[in-house]
Design a protein around this motif. Structure first.
Motif, PDB file in Angstrom:
ATOM      1  N   MET A  10      -7.435   0.049  -8.052  1.00 35.94           N
ATOM      2  CA  MET A  10      -7.490  -0.311  -6.631  1.00 35.94           C
ATOM      3  C   MET A  10      -6.742  -1.610  -6.341  1.00 35.94           C
ATOM      4  O   MET A  10      -6.141  -1.753  -5.278  1.00 35.94           O
ATOM      5  CB  MET A  10      -8.939  -0.421  -6.177  1.00 35.94           C
ATOM      6  CG  MET A  10      -9.683   0.898  -6.121  1.00 35.94           C
ATOM      7  SD  MET A  10      -8.936   2.054  -4.959  1.00 35.94           S
ATOM      8  CE  MET A  10      -9.228   1.203  -3.402  1.00 35.94           C
ATOM      9  N   CYS A  49      -3.911  -1.443  -3.610  1.00 36.85           N
ATOM     10  CA  CYS A  49      -4.153  -2.225  -2.390  1.00 36.85           C
ATOM     11  C   CYS A  49      -3.331  -3.507  -2.322  1.00 36.85           C
ATOM     12  O   CYS A  49      -3.448  -4.247  -1.327  1.00 36.85           O
ATOM     13  CB  CYS A  49      -5.642  -2.576  -2.277  1.00 36.85           C
ATOM     14  SG  CYS A  49      -6.724  -1.148  -2.071  1.00 36.85           S
ATOM     15  N   LEU A  64      -1.336  -3.934   0.904  1.00 39.08           N
ATOM     16  CA  LEU A  64      -2.225  -4.148   2.044  1.00 39.08           C
ATOM     17  C   LEU A  64      -2.837  -5.539   2.003  1.00 39.08           C
ATOM     18  O   LEU A  64      -2.981  -6.202   3.051  1.00 39.08           O
ATOM     19  CB  LEU A  64      -3.324  -3.074   2.034  1.00 39.08           C
ATOM     20  CG  LEU A  64      -4.310  -3.083   3.208  1.00 39.08           C
ATOM     21  CD1 LEU A  64      -3.578  -2.908   4.532  1.00 39.08           C
ATOM     22  CD2 LEU A  64      -5.343  -1.979   3.030  1.00 39.08           C
ATOM     23  N   MET A  65      -3.181  -5.996   0.827  1.00 41.13           N
ATOM     24  CA  MET A  65      -3.738  -7.348   0.701  1.00 41.13           C
ATOM     25  C   MET A  65      -2.694  -8.405   1.050  1.00 41.13           C
ATOM     26  O   MET A  65      -3.017  -9.430   1.665  1.00 41.13           O
ATOM     27  CB  MET A  65      -4.265  -7.549  -0.724  1.00 41.13           C
ATOM     28  CG  MET A  65      -5.459  -6.666  -1.065  1.00 41.13           C
ATOM     29  SD  MET A  65      -5.928  -6.710  -2.810  1.00 41.13           S
ATOM     30  CE  MET A  65      -6.630  -8.351  -2.936  1.00 41.13           C
ATOM     31  N   LEU A  89     -11.497  -4.813   5.291  1.00 40.59           N
ATOM     32  CA  LEU A  89     -10.377  -5.345   4.512  1.00 40.59           C
ATOM     33  C   LEU A  89     -10.674  -6.733   3.960  1.00 40.59           C
ATOM     34  O   LEU A  89     -10.082  -7.143   2.946  1.00 40.59           O
ATOM     35  CB  LEU A  89      -9.107  -5.403   5.379  1.00 40.59           C
ATOM     36  CG  LEU A  89      -8.606  -4.065   5.932  1.00 40.59           C
ATOM     37  CD1 LEU A  89      -7.350  -4.285   6.750  1.00 40.59           C
ATOM     38  CD2 LEU A  89      -8.347  -3.079   4.810  1.00 40.59           C
ATOM     39  N   LEU A 130     -11.648  -6.830   0.180  1.00 37.77           N
ATOM     40  CA  LEU A 130     -10.756  -6.399  -0.898  1.00 37.77           C
ATOM     41  C   LEU A 130     -10.635  -7.392  -2.058  1.00 37.77           C
ATOM     42  O   LEU A 130     -10.563  -6.965  -3.219  1.00 37.77           O
ATOM     43  CB  LEU A 130      -9.369  -6.081  -0.334  1.00 37.77           C
ATOM     44  CG  LEU A 130      -9.276  -4.801   0.508  1.00 37.77           C
ATOM     45  CD1 LEU A 130      -7.867  -4.625   1.051  1.00 37.77           C
ATOM     46  CD2 LEU A 130      -9.675  -3.583  -0.320  1.00 37.77           C
TER      47      LEU A 130
END
Length: 513
Positions: A333, A337, A340-341, A412, A415
């Protein structure tokens, strides 16, 4: 009396003129005379009613039946119905197609489960259920196409998969309309008799919502003695002439719940033993609520129950497997991710014009009371707690930034905790870790609060699945009941079930503040 001397129910009047059901026997007929047919039917079916325990968690038999029927139907649609739209597909051998059908059916069932459609707590009507069903099938379709593109799992093309999902939607809509109208809350319920009529017994009567009563049908209450205070409705009070076994079998009672206010009161032990030996379940009130509400009631808990209750076990193999699963999923992950992070971090920097940290580090209490630093994307102003006083988040909290509101809505901001999972501060599933200041306060409210720390805290949790977002002492005590249920019953498959259910929270933004 009936001509053949069979037991019957008559109405008598209580002191306040409310009708009470009374069970009596005909003269010359022993309470031990019970037809073998009723006993055999009872003994065969009672364990399949109400809630069924699987992998440490309780599932409604009605919804398990629905899941099994839907799964078998999806497999049949894939194998026998979808090919009719294109007869050339019938040329492929059945042995080649059934593994694909089994996998496709499982993906759809998991997608439906992720939308809470096999969950007894789902309170939406048929319209809301159908909307969730459409979303589930669409997400299942996308998952199958993606997995096929990555691993070539299907011998058919994307058009065939789409046709299969469309047929599955049509079938599932018809099945669920029938289920909600004729099955849900009407079949496979346990018939329950309660021994006790005081405050503790009356707590069952307060489960008035359909979602809380799906698994059982309350037949009535039996007083432990004539002088026991009554706090239940007199119309549900039974007088069965001390012959509890004969009444239970004659009226097909599946379960007897023991719920006296005073444990020192005399219980009909001989009759209860007779019932137990006849195959009727005898259940403590707290165990009954644990099963029906999927939480542990703090107002009913007793030290003896904690000592003797099943659960609260540690298993080395389970712990090793869970840790390996945490490392695998968190590392994957983190890689998936990462873009996106990076975008989230950029949005926080742009909103703050470069001022203030991107990540927010906060001390939380972990397993066995050890503290660790939890990481989140900063969603509040940098000076949110400039006075050093810890505060609960509030509805429409003015400290939350515009970017913070967005990333909180879709979780979010959580994360960076994938790193906490990777380094073993946290797990994917477990009670949410709390700040030391709040833990100290809440442990004074209820000493059992510290028992949450018997397991590793998690990114997702049973309390978050079952209870909306809460940020107060009252909310924390409500969530504690679900956390204790998890600590008592946690296991790998229960963790997987929680992760599947968490998808609904993210997609429908449940509990967001």
């Amino acid at each position: 009396m009936s001509a053949q001397g069979s037991p019957k129910i008559t109405l008598i009047r209580s002191v306040n003129e409310q009708p009470i059901l009374r069970h009596s026997e005909s003269e010359g007929v022993s309470a031990d005379v019970v037809t073998s047919d009723k006993m055999s039917v009872f003994s065969r079916l009672h364990s399949l009613r109400g809630k069924v325990r699987l992998f440490g968690h309780f599932f409604h038999a009605q919804f398990l039946l629905l899941a099994v029927v839907e799964y078998l139907s999806f497999v049949s649609v894939y194998l026998f119905v979808s090919p009719l739209l294109d007869t050339t597909r019938l040329s492929s051998p059945l042995a080649q197609r059934w593994p694909e059908a089994a996998f496709a059916g499982m993906i759809l069932v998991l997608a439906i489960a992720s939308m809470g459609l096999y969950d007894a707590r789902q309170r939406e009507g048929i319209k809301g259920a159908l909307i969730r069903l459409m979303v589930a099938c669409l997400s299942g379709l996308l998952a199958m196409i993606l997995l096929d593109a990555l691993f070539s799992l299907f011998t058919t093309d994307a058009a065939y998969i789409g046709e299969f999902v469309l047929l599955a939607i049509v079938y599932s809509i018809g099945l669920r309309i029938y289920f909600y109208k004729f099955v849900d809350g009407n079949v496979l319920q346990r018939r329950v008799l309660v021994v006790g009529a005081g405050r503790r017994a009356a707590s069952i009567d307060k489960l008035r919502r359909k979602t809380d009563q799906r698994g059982f049908e309350l037949v009535g209450y039996v007083r432990t003695s004539p002088d026991e205070p009554v706090q239940v409705g007199n119309h549900k009070l039974l007088d069965i002439d001390d012959d509890i076994r004969h009444f239970a079998v004659e009226h097909q009672i599946d379960e007897i719940v023991i719920a006296p206010d005073d444990r020192r009161r005399r219980l009909p032990l001989e009759g209860l033993i007779d019932c137990r030996m006849s195959g009727i379940s005898i259940t403590d009130l707290l165990d009954f609520f644990e099963r029906e509400t999927e939480k542990i009631r703090l107002d009913l808990i007793q030290p003896s129950w904690l000592i003797y209750a099943e659960g609260f076990k540690r298993n080395i193999l389970r712990s090793v497997a869970k840790r390996a699963f945490d490392i695998l999923i968190s590392s994957v992950m983190l890689l998936i991710c990462a873009p996106l992070m990076a975008l989230t971090a950029l949005a926080i920097l742009l909103e703050g014009k470069g001022r203030g940290p991107v990540l927010y580090r906060q001390e939380r209490v972990g397993r066995d009371g050890r503290c660790f630093n939890l990481y989140k994307f900063r969603s509040m102003r940098a000076d949110a707690e400039k006075d050093g006083v810890a505060r609960w988040a509030q509805p429409n909290d003015s400290r939350i930034t515009r970017v913070g509101s967005c990333i909180r809505k879709y979780r979010l901001d959580e994360l960076p905790q994938l790193w906490n999972i990777f380094v073993s501060d946290m797990s994917l599933v477990g009670p949410r870790p709390e700040r030391p200041e709040f833990v100290e306060q809440l442990s004074k409210v209820n000493a059992l609060y510290k028992e949450r720390h018997r397991v590793t805290p998690g990114l997702a949790g049973w309390a978050q699945v079952c209870y909306p977002y809460g940020a107060s002492r009252k909310d924390s005590m409500e969530k504690l009941q679900y956390d204790l249920y998890y600590v008592k019953n946690h296991g790998l498959l229960f963790d997987f079930y929680i992760l599947v259910q968490t998808a609904e929270i993210i997609f429908f933004k449940k509990g967001v503040r």
